[in-house]
Design a protein around this motif. Structure first.
Motif, mmCIF file in Angstrom:
data_model
loop_
_atom_site.group_PDB
_atom_site.id
_atom_site.type_symbol
_atom_site.label_atom_id
_atom_site.label_comp_id
_atom_site.label_asym_id
_atom_site.label_seq_id
_atom_site.Cartn_x
_atom_site.Cartn_y
_atom_site.Cartn_z
ATOM 1 N N ALA A 230 77.435 60.200 49.883
ATOM 2 C CA ALA A 230 78.737 60.230 50.541
ATOM 3 C C ALA A 230 79.613 61.353 50.006
ATOM 4 C CB ALA A 230 79.440 58.881 50.365
ATOM 5 N N GLU A 231 79.387 61.730 48.755
ATOM 6 C CA GLU A 231 80.187 62.791 48.134
ATOM 7 C C GLU A 231 79.595 64.178 48.353
ATOM 8 O OE1 GLU A 231 81.877 59.911 44.530
ATOM 9 O OE2 GLU A 231 80.226 61.306 44.138
ATOM 10 N N GLY A 232 78.459 64.243 49.063
ATOM 11 C CA GLY A 232 77.914 65.546 49.442
ATOM 12 C C GLY A 232 76.741 66.036 48.630
ATOM 13 N N ALA A 233 76.025 65.144 47.946
ATOM 14 C CA ALA A 233 74.863 65.571 47.167
ATOM 15 C C ALA A 233 73.657 65.796 48.068
ATOM 16 C CB ALA A 233 74.521 64.522 46.111
ATOM 17 N N ASP A 234 72.922 66.858 47.781
ATOM 18 C CA ASP A 234 71.630 67.089 48.432
ATOM 19 C C ASP A 234 70.499 66.441 47.652
ATOM 20 O OD1 ASP A 234 72.430 69.029 50.603
ATOM 21 O OD2 ASP A 234 73.151 70.128 48.851
ATOM 22 N N ALA A 235 70.717 66.229 46.351
ATOM 23 C CA ALA A 235 69.703 65.633 45.487
ATOM 24 C C ALA A 235 70.393 64.953 44.319
ATOM 25 C CB ALA A 235 68.722 66.689 44.984
ATOM 26 N N VAL A 236 69.684 64.022 43.704
ATOM 27 C CA VAL A 236 70.142 63.409 42.468
ATOM 28 C C VAL A 236 69.064 63.595 41.415
ATOM 29 C CG1 VAL A 236 71.654 61.684 43.533
ATOM 30 C CG2 VAL A 236 69.231 61.137 43.189
ATOM 31 N N LEU A 237 69.497 63.773 40.181
ATOM 32 C CA LEU A 237 68.573 63.853 39.061
ATOM 33 C C LEU A 237 68.724 62.569 38.258
ATOM 34 C CD1 LEU A 237 67.866 66.946 36.859
ATOM 35 C CD2 LEU A 237 67.997 64.672 35.862
ATOM 36 N N VAL A 238 67.622 61.834 38.108
ATOM 37 C CA VAL A 238 67.665 60.509 37.492
ATOM 38 C C VAL A 238 66.692 60.480 36.321
ATOM 39 C CG1 VAL A 238 67.555 58.029 37.895
ATOM 40 C CG2 VAL A 238 68.063 59.571 39.807
ATOM 41 N N GLY A 239 67.199 60.110 35.148
ATOM 42 C CA GLY A 239 66.371 60.079 33.959
ATOM 43 C C GLY A 239 66.241 58.703 33.355
ATOM 44 N N GLU A 240 67.254 58.279 32.612
ATOM 45 C CA GLU A 240 67.147 57.064 31.815
ATOM 46 C C GLU A 240 66.776 55.840 32.646
ATOM 47 O OE1 GLU A 240 69.895 54.289 28.864
ATOM 48 O OE2 GLU A 240 70.506 56.353 29.290
ATOM 49 N N ALA A 241 67.363 55.691 33.826
ATOM 50 C CA ALA A 241 67.076 54.518 34.650
ATOM 51 C C ALA A 241 65.601 54.442 35.018
ATOM 52 C CB ALA A 241 67.929 54.539 35.921
ATOM 53 N N LEU A 242 64.968 55.583 35.176
ATOM 54 C CA LEU A 242 63.558 55.595 35.563
ATOM 55 C C LEU A 242 62.632 55.388 34.379
ATOM 56 C CD1 LEU A 242 63.502 58.439 38.245
ATOM 57 C CD2 LEU A 242 63.351 55.970 38.600
ATOM 58 N N VAL A 243 62.956 55.978 33.235
ATOM 59 C CA VAL A 243 62.047 55.789 32.101
ATOM 60 C C VAL A 243 62.158 54.373 31.532
ATOM 61 C CG1 VAL A 243 61.948 58.236 31.506
ATOM 62 C CG2 VAL A 243 63.666 56.793 30.430
ATOM 63 N N ARG A 244 63.255 53.699 31.804
ATOM 64 C CA ARG A 244 63.395 52.307 31.377
ATOM 65 C C ARG A 244 62.835 51.326 32.412
ATOM 66 N NH1 ARG A 244 66.475 51.676 26.833
ATOM 67 N NH2 ARG A 244 68.108 53.230 26.349
ATOM 68 N N ALA A 245 62.572 51.791 33.628
ATOM 69 C CA ALA A 245 62.156 50.897 34.706
ATOM 70 C C ALA A 245 60.765 50.327 34.451
ATOM 71 C CB ALA A 245 62.175 51.650 36.039
ATOM 72 N N ALA A 246 60.589 49.040 34.762
ATOM 73 C CA ALA A 246 59.272 48.419 34.626
ATOM 74 C C ALA A 246 58.289 49.014 35.628
ATOM 75 C CB ALA A 246 59.394 46.911 34.835
ATOM 76 N N ASP A 247 58.786 49.407 36.800
ATOM 77 C CA ASP A 247 57.946 49.994 37.845
ATOM 78 C C ASP A 247 58.626 51.265 38.340
ATOM 79 O OD1 ASP A 247 56.454 50.690 40.063
ATOM 80 O OD2 ASP A 247 56.317 48.643 40.855
ATOM 81 N N PRO A 248 58.372 52.402 37.690
ATOM 82 C CA PRO A 248 59.069 53.628 38.088
ATOM 83 C C PRO A 248 58.755 54.065 39.512
ATOM 84 C CG PRO A 248 57.390 54.081 36.428
ATOM 85 C CD PRO A 248 57.532 52.604 36.500
ATOM 86 N N ARG A 249 57.536 53.788 39.979
ATOM 87 C CA ARG A 249 57.195 54.166 41.352
ATOM 88 C C ARG A 249 58.113 53.439 42.343
ATOM 89 N NH1 ARG A 249 55.529 52.241 45.597
ATOM 90 N NH2 ARG A 249 55.319 50.192 44.623
ATOM 91 N N ALA A 250 58.231 52.132 42.184
ATOM 92 C CA ALA A 250 59.062 51.348 43.091
ATOM 93 C C ALA A 250 60.536 51.713 42.952
ATOM 94 C CB ALA A 250 58.864 49.853 42.827
ATOM 95 N N THR A 251 60.958 52.041 41.748
ATOM 96 C CA THR A 251 62.361 52.402 41.533
ATOM 97 C C THR A 251 62.698 53.715 42.225
ATOM 98 O OG1 THR A 251 62.322 51.251 39.404
ATOM 99 C CG2 THR A 251 64.144 52.771 39.789
ATOM 100 N N VAL A 252 61.809 54.709 42.110
ATOM 101 C CA VAL A 252 62.023 55.971 42.835
ATOM 102 C C VAL A 252 62.080 55.712 44.331
ATOM 103 C CG1 VAL A 252 61.011 58.190 43.461
ATOM 104 C CG2 VAL A 252 61.030 57.466 41.074
ATOM 105 N N ALA A 253 61.165 54.893 44.842
ATOM 106 C CA ALA A 253 61.135 54.613 46.276
ATOM 107 C C ALA A 253 62.445 53.972 46.739
ATOM 108 C CB ALA A 253 59.950 53.707 46.601
ATOM 109 N N ALA A 254 63.004 53.072 45.918
ATOM 110 C CA ALA A 254 64.264 52.419 46.279
ATOM 111 C C ALA A 254 65.424 53.419 46.283
ATOM 112 C CB ALA A 254 64.548 51.274 45.310
#
Length: 282
Positions: A230-254
């Motif tokens: 909504a604020e105009g991003a073309d992409a997001v860079l996500v680190g900590e939330a993904l390396v802590r995720a139990a299922d990083p594949r599913a988290t990226v997909a969400a």
């Protein structure tokens, strides 16, 4: 009093000095230009919806160890399976637990890979090219404008895309003056590591008009991705939330689904990859 950033930059300069002693720049450059250029990073982010740049990260100065036993290529493969457009690889060893070997292992998967580190010298650009990266991060807060421009030009001549990271309006203006085509707003102040969750929204209007905009730091879940969209991003860079995720594949997909749901209208035209390849980068 020295800040986190001062300490990280000092470490970067010391590592460059040690690396040059082992392999001079001319030799590194010759080795690098003979290596295949990694997949184009910026072009992978240009399209409908909000792309996800998923990060391989074991630790941080503010949080300490996050995922100390993380296997870089295994983690990156899960990201790609979840739909990540690209992978960011922390290569800073002392505070983030990364390495150039991690970058090479991830790049070997054939995914667009970003070297995320504290670049202060052209030598580090060629290290990234030799490891198979498609892009490097340049932090405006760490470099005066002439050095920022020089490293930006060096990376482009090496066939690499450049993510220019900014934290304020003056740095956004500098990114425009050097011709940055990919600009990230880091909501975390690298001097204090304090997070400003309104940083992207505040700075988005000041980014170069035609540059792709990346929201960095503080992206934790689908709601954060929808807000970034909504604020105009073309992409997001996500680190900590993904390396802590139990299922990083599913988290990226969400996250990716949230970015697609939050946008409407025609897709962004694909970026044209003008990067030199092979002997053109000599």
């Amino acid at each position: 009093m020295a800040t986190y950033l001062d300490d990280l930059l000092l470490g970067a300069r010391r590592r460059v000095e040690a690396a040059v002693a082992r392999e001079p720049l001319a030799a590194l450059r010759e080795r690098a230009v003979d290596a295949p250029v990694g997949p184009a990073f910026a072009a992978a982010l240009a399209g409908a919806g909000v792309s996800v740049i998923a990060e391989v990260k074991r630790a941080s100065p503010s949080k300490g160890p996050i995922a100390p036993d993380l296997n870089a290529p295994t983690q990156a493969a899960a990201y790609v399976e979840g739909g990540a457009a690209a992978v960011s690889v922390l290569t800073e060893p002392d505070r983030f637990g990364g390495s150039l070997a991690d970058l090479a292992d991830v790049a070997a998967l054939g995914v667009p890979a970003l070297r995320k580190d504290f670049l202060v010298d052209p030598y580090q650009v060629w290290e990234a090219r030799a490891a198979g990266a498609g892009a490097v991060l340049l932090i405006a807060a760490a470099l005066d404008e002439p050095t920022l421009a020089r490293l930006h030009d060096e990376a482009r001549s090496a066939g690499l895309d450049v993510l220019v990271e900014i934290h304020d309006e003056a740095e956004a203006a500098a990114a425009g003056r050097i011709g940055a085509e990919l600009v990230g707003v880091n909501a975390r102040d690298l001097r204090t590591f304090v997070l400003d969750r309104d940083g992207f929204a505040r700075l988005r209007p000041h980014l170069p008009e035609r540059a792709l905009a990346v929201a960095e730091s503080g992206v934790r879940d689908a709601d954060d991705v929808r807000r970034a969209a909504a604020e105009g991003a073309d992409a997001v860079l996500v680190g900590e939330a993904l390396v802590r995720a139990a299922d990083p594949r599913a988290t990226v997909a969400a996250l990716l689904a949230a970015g697609g749901d939050a946008t409407a209208g025609p897709a962004t035209a694909p970026a044209v990859d003008h990067r030199p390849t092979g002997s053109e980068a000599r």
